[in-house]
Motif scaffolding. Sequence first.
Motif, PDB file in Angstrom:
ATOM      1  N   UNK A   1       0.843  -1.222  -0.009  1.00 37.02           N
ATOM      2  CA  UNK A   1       0.250  -0.098  -0.072  1.00 37.02           C
ATOM      3  C   UNK A   1       0.749   1.278  -0.026  1.00 37.02           C
ATOM      4  N   UNK A   2       2.215   1.013   0.029  1.00 40.60           N
ATOM      5  CA  UNK A   2       3.095   2.410   0.045  1.00 40.60           C
ATOM      6  C   UNK A   2       3.530   2.735   1.535  1.00 40.60           C
ATOM      7  N   UNK A   3       2.801   2.217   2.567  1.00 41.50           N
ATOM      8  CA  UNK A   3       3.114   2.712   3.917  1.00 41.50           C
ATOM      9  C   UNK A   3       4.104   1.706   4.496  1.00 41.50           C
ATOM     10  N   UNK A   4       4.333   0.536   3.848  1.00 38.02           N
ATOM     11  CA  UNK A   4       5.197  -0.552   4.465  1.00 38.02           C
ATOM     12  C   UNK A   4       6.123  -0.899   3.309  1.00 38.02           C
TER      13      UNK A   4
ATOM     14  N   UNK B   1       4.883  -8.054  -0.556  1.00 40.85           N
ATOM     15  CA  UNK B   1       6.225  -8.198  -0.526  1.00 40.85           C
ATOM     16  C   UNK B   1       6.390  -9.577   0.235  1.00 40.85           C
ATOM     17  N   UNK B   2       7.413 -10.404  -0.026  1.00 41.73           N
ATOM     18  CA  UNK B   2       7.793 -11.566   0.625  1.00 41.73           C
ATOM     19  C   UNK B   2       6.668 -12.657   0.216  1.00 41.73           C
ATOM     20  N   UNK B   3       6.276 -12.626  -0.841  1.00 39.14           N
ATOM     21  CA  UNK B   3       5.256 -13.544  -1.499  1.00 39.14           C
ATOM     22  C   UNK B   3       5.594 -14.405  -2.432  1.00 39.14           C
ATOM     23  N   UNK B   4       5.291 -16.038  -2.262  1.00 40.65           N
ATOM     24  CA  UNK B   4       5.527 -16.736  -3.343  1.00 40.65           C
ATOM     25  C   UNK B   4       4.092 -17.143  -4.044  1.00 40.65           C
TER      26      UNK B   4
ATOM     27  N   UNK C   1       2.841  -2.238  -7.378  1.00 38.31           N
ATOM     28  CA  UNK C   1       2.077  -1.255  -7.981  1.00 38.31           C
ATOM     29  C   UNK C   1       2.041   0.245  -7.914  1.00 38.31           C
ATOM     30  N   UNK C   2       1.715   1.039  -8.864  1.00 33.51           N
ATOM     31  CA  UNK C   2       1.867   2.477  -8.855  1.00 33.51           C
ATOM     32  C   UNK C   2       0.548   2.932  -7.911  1.00 33.51           C
ATOM     33  N   UNK C   3       1.013   3.910  -7.000  1.00 37.90           N
ATOM     34  CA  UNK C   3      -0.248   4.295  -6.199  1.00 37.90           C
ATOM     35  C   UNK C   3      -1.161   5.383  -6.985  1.00 37.90           C
ATOM     36  N   UNK C   4      -2.581   5.252  -7.093  1.00 33.95           N
ATOM     37  CA  UNK C   4      -3.362   5.969  -7.601  1.00 33.95           C
ATOM     38  C   UNK C   4      -3.119   7.521  -7.070  1.00 33.95           C
TER      39      UNK C   4
ATOM     40  N   UNK D   1      10.110   0.637  -2.731  1.00 34.46           N
ATOM     41  CA  UNK D   1      11.394   1.176  -3.410  1.00 34.46           C
ATOM     42  C   UNK D   1      11.794  -0.113  -4.542  1.00 34.46           C
ATOM     43  N   UNK D   2      11.881   0.201  -5.794  1.00 33.81           N
ATOM     44  CA  UNK D   2      12.117  -0.831  -6.749  1.00 33.81           C
ATOM     45  C   UNK D   2      13.535  -1.373  -6.506  1.00 33.81           C
TER      46      UNK D   2
END
Length: 648
Positions: free
Chosen positions: A97-100, A127-130, A157-160, A169-170
């Motif tokens: 969501x952009x906050x983590x 993050x941290x998903x298989x 995702x880009x945040x609308x 951060x990529x």
Amino acid sequence: MLYTLPVVIATVVLGLSGFVSGLGTSCSAPLGAGTASPSDPYWMQTIKHQGTAAFNPSPNNYQVFRNVKDFGAKGDGVTDDTSAINAAISSGGRCGGGSCHSTTVTPAIVFFPKGTYLVSAPIVALYYTQLIGDAKIPPTLLASANFDGIAVIDANPYIPGGGGAQYYTNQNNFLRSVRNFVIDVRRVAPERSQGTGIHWQVAQATSLMNIVFQLSTAANTAHQGIWMENGSGGFMGDLIFNGGKFGMWVGNQQFTVRNITVNNAQTAVYSLWNWGWTFQSININNCQVGFDLSTGGLTEASQTVGAEAIIDAVVVNTPIFVRTSTISNGRLGGSLVLNNAKLTNVPVAVGVVGGAVVLNGGTTTIASWGQGNVFKGTSPAATFTQGNINNANKPSVLLDSSGKIFEKAHPQYAAYAVSQFVSVKDNGAKGDGRTDDTAALKAIFAKYAGCKIIFFDAGTYIVTSTLTIPAGTQIVGEAWSVIAGSGSAFQNAASPQVVVRVGDANSQGIMEISDIIFTTVGSTPGAIVVEWNVKQPAGQNGGAGMWDSHIRLGGAAGTNLERAQCPDTGSGGFNNCYAAFLALHIKPTATAYIEGLWAWLADHDLDGDGSSRISLYSGRGILSESAGPVWLIGTGCELYLWPSLLGI
């Protein structure tokens, strides 16, 4: 992140009935072939899932393994499963969501049984998903005709309304994997770029494997299999792209790509920019252009393709194999190396946008050809080279029967029944990040090595003395199960001790390790994190190997090597902030096939705010003394530092 160049270093998928040096006490015979019947579910679907996230705020309630059908997905090709799939991924207060920015305390496997899953919006891989499909019958992710979004799977995702801001951060978008899917976007109108399979803007410790992309072959197609505009990867392999404007549209610091096939695309691979990519075992059929490279940038602001190595390529009925955007005129930023490229009906081997031909093609084999700046000795002066170059010596032991560099896919044991696995938690190990599991794990190996596949349920397993994995062992983790060395045994840099020994000295036999993280609980200046001794059975290349496993030192919950102990100010001192003596040591008599490993001394905290810099110390990354063969495919090592190297 600082970059790590993907490398192949020289110093047949086989059954598991090969030579083993010894069998566990419960074994009457080696494991042998898989016994699952064709109608049996894939073992991962039915094995007992009792894995935990050891440092989650509520480890007993947090669910690591999720079956999308338990969250309401139907997989019938008719019901829109988007919401159910995203609920399976996001359940449990996960990071997004952009906050983590990142976290290690909410790992997840999201499993897709066989079926066809209709989606109308992106599946957001947090993050941290298989994301893992049934390896026996890979499920299809089917984009609906009205699909709207950047890609069927979106890893960042880009945040609308965020002005270009994204969830992560990529360069720090670590710890992702997508496996065993068919991604079909052909219902999306050909001219819509929403017909994209995966938005894969990721960094290290990431992988794509065993995926087929079905894309439109219409003349006006805008479809693409993979879209990647930034990042710092990574490994991908065993991919097939059918159709599309682009099989892959990529820009990322570095990646290793192994065994891809692109059929009937307009462009197989378009590369906007990179620092260094390696493509190994590439098959291109009936495309218009094989590799389309943006070239010529000489500054950070104008970065284009920095280095492209294409090894063991087979290109058929494709007018142009490689095309660059800029003509050289005796000077061109970046480098291109072609090695063992077999062309059939490919008129232009290397060309330039606008029609200039640099290297004629036809039906021929390019043994070794290069374009770029050559430096000699310590001189900063470069000589621009464009033509045949010396062919690297590749000993026959590194090659397969066709003369290509040997490769072996990540073991997934699709033919094996769940009864052929044994759980470490069912046999006394806790994996709670606190209990000393050394004795329990040693007992499990002593009992089952060689006749069961040992399943490390998700968790963090503490070991306080050397844990030896006997030759003949196959290990599978769950959402990157963690083995962590801790305690006084690993605190003397003058007498370093091994945390995990892979095979006894001079042992020989099968060894397969996948989806494991090796680490330490600091301070551990005397820890040799992994010592690799095992030698593959005679005649079985790749018989001793490790896939999608990592050595992660510090920067994560439970390591005692985080910002609180070791801030970047250096106020934590040295003695409290030693992570290891050496990450990986490949011994002289060992052989190793290692694919997709990242050995990282953390430079920032993955937990907490997910971005704060830290100061840790470890003297050495990877040391190989092996006489060979050793294959390091998509293997990276970075940020190793010892105070004496600083003159302290």
